[in-house]
Design a protein around this motif. Sequence first.
Motif, mmCIF file in Angstrom:
data_model
loop_
_atom_site.group_PDB
_atom_site.id
_atom_site.type_symbol
_atom_site.label_atom_id
_atom_site.label_comp_id
_atom_site.label_asym_id
_atom_site.label_seq_id
_atom_site.Cartn_x
_atom_site.Cartn_y
_atom_site.Cartn_z
ATOM 1 N N ALA A 1 0.850 -1.192 0.000
ATOM 2 C CA ALA A 1 0.000 0.000 0.000
ATOM 3 C C ALA A 1 0.886 1.242 0.000
ATOM 4 O O ALA A 1 1.966 1.238 0.597
ATOM 5 C CB ALA A 1 -0.895 -0.006 1.223
ATOM 6 N N VAL A 2 0.441 2.257 -0.687
ATOM 7 C CA VAL A 2 1.208 3.507 -0.776
ATOM 8 C C VAL A 2 0.251 4.673 -0.518
ATOM 9 O O VAL A 2 -0.891 4.672 -1.008
ATOM 10 C CB VAL A 2 1.859 3.653 -2.169
ATOM 11 N N LEU A 3 0.719 5.624 0.247
ATOM 12 C CA LEU A 3 -0.100 6.796 0.537
ATOM 13 C C LEU A 3 0.310 7.937 -0.396
ATOM 14 O O LEU A 3 1.475 8.313 -0.460
ATOM 15 C CB LEU A 3 0.103 7.236 1.989
ATOM 16 N N ARG A 4 -0.665 8.461 -1.134
ATOM 17 C CA ARG A 4 -0.423 9.643 -1.959
ATOM 18 C C ARG A 4 -1.199 10.784 -1.312
ATOM 19 O O ARG A 4 -2.417 10.768 -1.304
ATOM 20 C CB ARG A 4 -0.914 9.406 -3.388
ATOM 21 N N ASP A 5 -0.471 11.714 -0.737
ATOM 22 C CA ASP A 5 -1.068 12.749 0.109
ATOM 23 C C ASP A 5 -1.851 12.066 1.234
ATOM 24 O O ASP A 5 -1.264 11.525 2.138
ATOM 25 C CB ASP A 5 -1.931 13.697 -0.734
ATOM 26 N N ARG A 6 -3.211 12.065 1.177
ATOM 27 C CA ARG A 6 -3.958 11.394 2.245
ATOM 28 C C ARG A 6 -4.736 10.179 1.723
ATOM 29 O O ARG A 6 -5.613 9.671 2.396
ATOM 30 C CB ARG A 6 -4.941 12.364 2.894
ATOM 31 N N ARG A 7 -4.428 9.756 0.499
ATOM 32 C CA ARG A 7 -5.190 8.654 -0.089
ATOM 33 C C ARG A 7 -4.326 7.396 -0.190
ATOM 34 O O ARG A 7 -3.208 7.450 -0.706
ATOM 35 C CB ARG A 7 -5.698 9.040 -1.480
ATOM 36 N N VAL A 8 -4.863 6.293 0.302
ATOM 37 C CA VAL A 8 -4.145 5.024 0.217
ATOM 38 C C VAL A 8 -4.393 4.410 -1.158
ATOM 39 O O VAL A 8 -5.541 4.256 -1.585
ATOM 40 C CB VAL A 8 -4.600 4.049 1.320
ATOM 41 N N LEU A 9 -3.307 4.088 -1.863
ATOM 42 C CA LEU A 9 -3.400 3.416 -3.157
ATOM 43 C C LEU A 9 -3.109 1.928 -2.939
ATOM 44 O O LEU A 9 -2.113 1.584 -2.295
ATOM 45 C CB LEU A 9 -2.398 3.995 -4.151
ATOM 46 N N PRO A 10 -3.949 1.052 -3.488
ATOM 47 C CA PRO A 10 -3.741 -0.385 -3.266
ATOM 48 C C PRO A 10 -2.742 -0.978 -4.258
ATOM 49 O O PRO A 10 -2.636 -0.508 -5.402
ATOM 50 C CB PRO A 10 -5.148 -0.954 -3.505
ATOM 51 N N SER A 11 -2.033 -1.990 -3.812
ATOM 52 C CA SER A 11 -1.195 -2.846 -4.675
ATOM 53 C C SER A 11 -0.364 -2.063 -5.681
ATOM 54 O O SER A 11 -0.451 -2.280 -6.891
ATOM 55 C CB SER A 11 -2.084 -3.852 -5.425
ATOM 56 N N VAL A 12 0.447 -1.170 -5.178
ATOM 57 C CA VAL A 12 1.268 -0.350 -6.068
ATOM 58 C C VAL A 12 2.506 -1.143 -6.502
ATOM 59 O O VAL A 12 3.136 -1.835 -5.696
ATOM 60 C CB VAL A 12 1.679 0.960 -5.361
ATOM 61 N N THR A 13 2.828 -1.046 -7.771
ATOM 62 C CA THR A 13 3.979 -1.782 -8.298
ATOM 63 C C THR A 13 5.084 -0.809 -8.689
ATOM 64 O O THR A 13 4.867 0.407 -8.784
ATOM 65 C CB THR A 13 3.578 -2.567 -9.565
ATOM 66 N N VAL A 14 6.244 -1.381 -8.943
ATOM 67 C CA VAL A 14 7.378 -0.572 -9.410
ATOM 68 C C VAL A 14 7.014 0.105 -10.738
ATOM 69 O O VAL A 14 7.351 1.269 -10.973
ATOM 70 C CB VAL A 14 8.631 -1.457 -9.559
ATOM 71 N N GLU A 15 6.267 -0.620 -11.582
ATOM 72 C CA GLU A 15 5.848 -0.048 -12.875
ATOM 73 C C GLU A 15 4.955 1.184 -12.644
ATOM 74 O O GLU A 15 5.076 2.190 -13.339
ATOM 75 C CB GLU A 15 5.075 -1.071 -13.730
ATOM 76 N N ASP A 16 4.045 1.075 -11.663
ATOM 77 C CA ASP A 16 3.193 2.226 -11.330
ATOM 78 C C ASP A 16 4.048 3.440 -10.998
ATOM 79 O O ASP A 16 3.741 4.573 -11.408
ATOM 80 C CB ASP A 16 2.289 1.915 -10.128
ATOM 81 N N VAL A 17 5.117 3.188 -10.264
ATOM 82 C CA VAL A 17 5.994 4.299 -9.857
ATOM 83 C C VAL A 17 6.653 4.917 -11.080
ATOM 84 O O VAL A 17 6.687 6.143 -11.223
ATOM 85 C CB VAL A 17 7.051 3.803 -8.842
ATOM 86 N N HIS A 18 7.129 4.068 -11.991
ATOM 87 C CA HIS A 18 7.759 4.606 -13.211
ATOM 88 C C HIS A 18 6.754 5.416 -14.033
ATOM 89 O O HIS A 18 7.092 6.445 -14.602
ATOM 90 C CB HIS A 18 8.337 3.461 -14.058
ATOM 91 N N GLU A 19 5.506 4.927 -14.063
ATOM 92 C CA GLU A 19 4.452 5.604 -14.840
ATOM 93 C C GLU A 19 4.216 7.040 -14.357
ATOM 94 O O GLU A 19 3.770 7.893 -15.118
ATOM 95 C CB GLU A 19 3.126 4.825 -14.741
ATOM 96 N N ALA A 20 4.483 7.287 -13.078
ATOM 97 C CA ALA A 20 4.242 8.634 -12.527
ATOM 98 C C ALA A 20 5.201 9.663 -13.105
ATOM 99 O O ALA A 20 4.970 10.873 -12.971
ATOM 100 C CB ALA A 20 4.346 8.592 -11.001
ATOM 101 N N LYS A 21 6.281 9.193 -13.705
ATOM 102 C CA LYS A 21 7.269 10.048 -14.369
ATOM 103 C C LYS A 21 7.752 11.202 -13.467
ATOM 104 O O LYS A 21 7.831 12.364 -13.896
ATOM 105 C CB LYS A 21 6.702 10.620 -15.677
ATOM 106 N N GLY A 22 8.009 10.840 -12.234
ATOM 107 C CA GLY A 22 8.612 11.812 -11.322
ATOM 108 C C GLY A 22 7.654 12.841 -10.742
ATOM 109 O O GLY A 22 8.070 13.721 -10.000
ATOM 110 N N GLU A 23 6.366 12.754 -11.087
ATOM 111 C CA GLU A 23 5.375 13.696 -10.523
ATOM 112 C C GLU A 23 4.519 12.937 -9.514
ATOM 113 O O GLU A 23 3.756 12.057 -9.893
ATOM 114 C CB GLU A 23 4.469 14.251 -11.638
ATOM 115 N N TRP A 24 4.636 13.322 -8.255
ATOM 116 C CA TRP A 24 3.940 12.535 -7.233
ATOM 117 C C TRP A 24 2.425 12.546 -7.424
ATOM 118 O O TRP A 24 1.749 11.561 -7.151
ATOM 119 C CB TRP A 24 4.319 12.991 -5.828
ATOM 120 N N GLU A 25 1.890 13.675 -7.928
ATOM 121 C CA GLU A 25 0.431 13.746 -8.123
ATOM 122 C C GLU A 25 -0.054 12.714 -9.133
ATOM 123 O O GLU A 25 -1.224 12.339 -9.128
ATOM 124 C CB GLU A 25 -0.001 15.135 -8.625
#
Lengths: 531, 364
Positions: free
Chosen positions: A96-120
């Motif tokens: 689980a990963v928290l983005r600001d105050r929202r919990v995101l389920p089952s986050v993967t490394v690919e999801d992180v790359h998809e964000a392209k350095g922008e946390w939002e």
Amino acid sequence: MSEDRRHEIQELLEKAGGLVPGAARQVAQQTGIPEADVYGVGSFYHLLARPDAKIRVCTGLSCRMAGADDVLRAAELNDLPVEGCTCLAGCDVAPAVLRDRRVLPSVTVEDVHEAKGEWENLRSAANADDEVWFGAVGPERDDPDTLVLNLMGDPDWSGTAFRRAVEIGADAVVEAIETAGLQGRGGAGFPAHIKWNGTRNQAETTRYVVLNADEGEPGTFKDREVMLRRPDRVLEGLAIAAHAIGATEVYLYLRGEFEVPWTVIEDGIERFAAAGVFGDIKFHLHAGHGAYICGEETALLEALEGKRGMPRLKPPFPVEKGLWGKPTLIHNVETIACVPAIVDRGGDWFKALGRDEAGTKLYCISGDVGRPGTYELPLGVTLDELVEAAGGYVGELKAFSPGGASSGFLPASMREVPLAFRSLGGVGSMLGSAGVVVLNSDADLRDAVMTQLRFFEAESCGQCAPCRIGTRYLAHALSKNIANDTTSGAALQHVADAAWQMNEGSICGLGQAAPLPLTLALEHFPEEFEA
Amino acid sequence: MSDKSTIKLNGREYDFAPGETVLDVAARHDIYIPTLCHDPRLDAVGACRTCLVEIDGWRRLAPACATQLEPGMEIASENERIDRHRQTLLSLYMTDHPTDPAAAEPGAPNELHAMASHYEAPMDWGYMESLRDARPDDRNPYVLFEPDLCILCARCTRYCDEIEGVNAITLAGRASETTISTVDKLSLMDTSCELCGGCIDVCPTGAMGKKMPLVRGDKPERELDKVRTTCNFCGVGCQLDLNVDRDARDGQGRIVKVTSPPVGTTTNDGNLCVKGRFAYDFVHHEDRITTPLIRGEDGELHPASWDEALQAAASGLLAVKDKHGKDSLGFVSSSRCTMEENFLVQKMSRAVFGTNNVHQCAAT
């Protein structure tokens, strides 16, 4: 100086962007509370104290087992404003990963790359629309006859149980709770009716009901699921409790990371209010700001009052002196959500649903099982029964943590011990919040213990020495054991004494239970700690 | 039910008054129960855990400082369980505290060290570096915070809040990183702090220390002689202890610091202000006038004895009175005079010189 606005401190700091320089002074001017006090309060809660961390990766046991370390590293390499955090009540959707105050389920490394350095931009592919998500539950049926919480049932906004409670009167309601044998489901298993009677029999007539929705025990996420799926039961239970003890003000304390459950509960309050079901009973929603210890009931009260969440000395207990010194009935989400069904169907019905002890129980299960989730089963099932309901074991069972980080680890040979308050207490562990984590034979148990010790070290409130120093000491000792460092004697030589001291000397349950992951592992898995 | 409220402590019966704690009764009968976070002036918080006692029928040990007595309680403050508690607790404290006596006691006596050796707590559990933040850039001239020595008993923050009503410092952070801080870690000079130094006085381990002797490398407190005196900065008459190094300045002695007398022994109850606690370095200043001076016919000031000086003053005043009348004189006493001295000034004014022209500069 007036303390009237103290309870607003955390919210005002949040609005000010967290504890950035100048914020405490500004909030002090707004509230009339001394600025050092404001700063002390803000610095206690990590969501306020470190506002720059917009992404927080859970590094709890189940999340680490599901690859949280990789996700955290990827986020760091992508220059996201990230830090590890202790628990997000998402072990069933690990990591689980928290983005600001929202919990995101089952986050993967690919999801992180998809964000392209922008946390939002961080999204979970498992929750692509970024809307309300649910965890898995079982049994997968709407069955109000054998399920108390009945998570698959449709919410019922009619207020039937509340009307029935008013009709039969407070005495009969409390009697039903007593007959039901309802025990507190936040961890302690304390008989609920004693608290109800304790509150309603006080001479002081201003009384409060408080909902403890600060779910944060690693391994536990049931309260999240109850609020998401059955907000009706939660609110109706609170209203029945308020009516029974003669209170009109109800405070709901939801952990700050529960942005989604918050909206669901808020909608529910509006829905009931529009229908005028609960008369003059008022609900007040309060957000936590990052502190596991506020799940301890007196720490929660301190937080509600706008103070550092440091547990109070007991006695006096909250039933006598609770919120703002008034008699207060405080219950965990699951406990209170059991109340409408008990009033509807009677205490005997509830009691008979249990096996070892009364009622059904929401078991959270995560780790090496097929379908992690929240399962409503008779109180007292065995691990094998629970895991069978949850899709079976993945790999061969090595160890399990029966009730959150505080319950420690038990060996596979104890799989027959009923998962109930008394029986687990009897083997030196606890049912706690029934956050079961299963470890298979691939698991590094020492590393798992270390994860739990680090959790308590980070989440100790710091008030009393046995816990503040003890939690750090145990983690320190185990890290030396892992590094095979014996320069200052055997690394674990004084662990038994330190653990004894933490249990005897700590003010609250956190410090008292914090040694269990290590001491139980040393008892049941001594070979894991040999050099 | 008996009409007297009694409890049993270590098997002996004692009376108590409503509201009294275990510690109150123990103290009255000279039964020692160790404490670190307790100060009779402050609300009990039971946080240091050193004072835990066993109460019959209670599953958990209870803090003596915060547990109010109820008739019939049976309490033990000495037994095997409590011995083990004290030893293991103090051993744990010492993993987070300098064990080297010199490092542990740069200034004031270290109560934690004394307690650990009193109870023979093992000191070999290992050592963990402090994670508590300091405020190295705090430019205030008086108070030095040494976080390594801090045990977070919160006596300083509670004193600042409950006694001084100043609230300049707070517990900040959480877990092992909990420390004592000001708002935004500012210098005390930029906060509500009045520099009374009460935080230094209440600190049991010397974590709150006096900057001057610490940076100057003076002797630690236990090697100094205490001289009780009355503060002469105002008329309140606070009692304070000058801590004197007799050997300093080639045997002339030097005041190294000022400390508070024990709580409950003087009218100021250990409380002092910035002047009383810190403004003593003028005592040894080279410009200080140490003998009376009389201006001679040559227009210069000349050292004189007290008798000569008093004689000169008296004859001068009497000469004015004889020439211009008694009401040509007026007397103003300093706010630094004590009440007794002010009394004497008005007595002198009225009875000796016969005028009611007398005032005190702190009066309105």
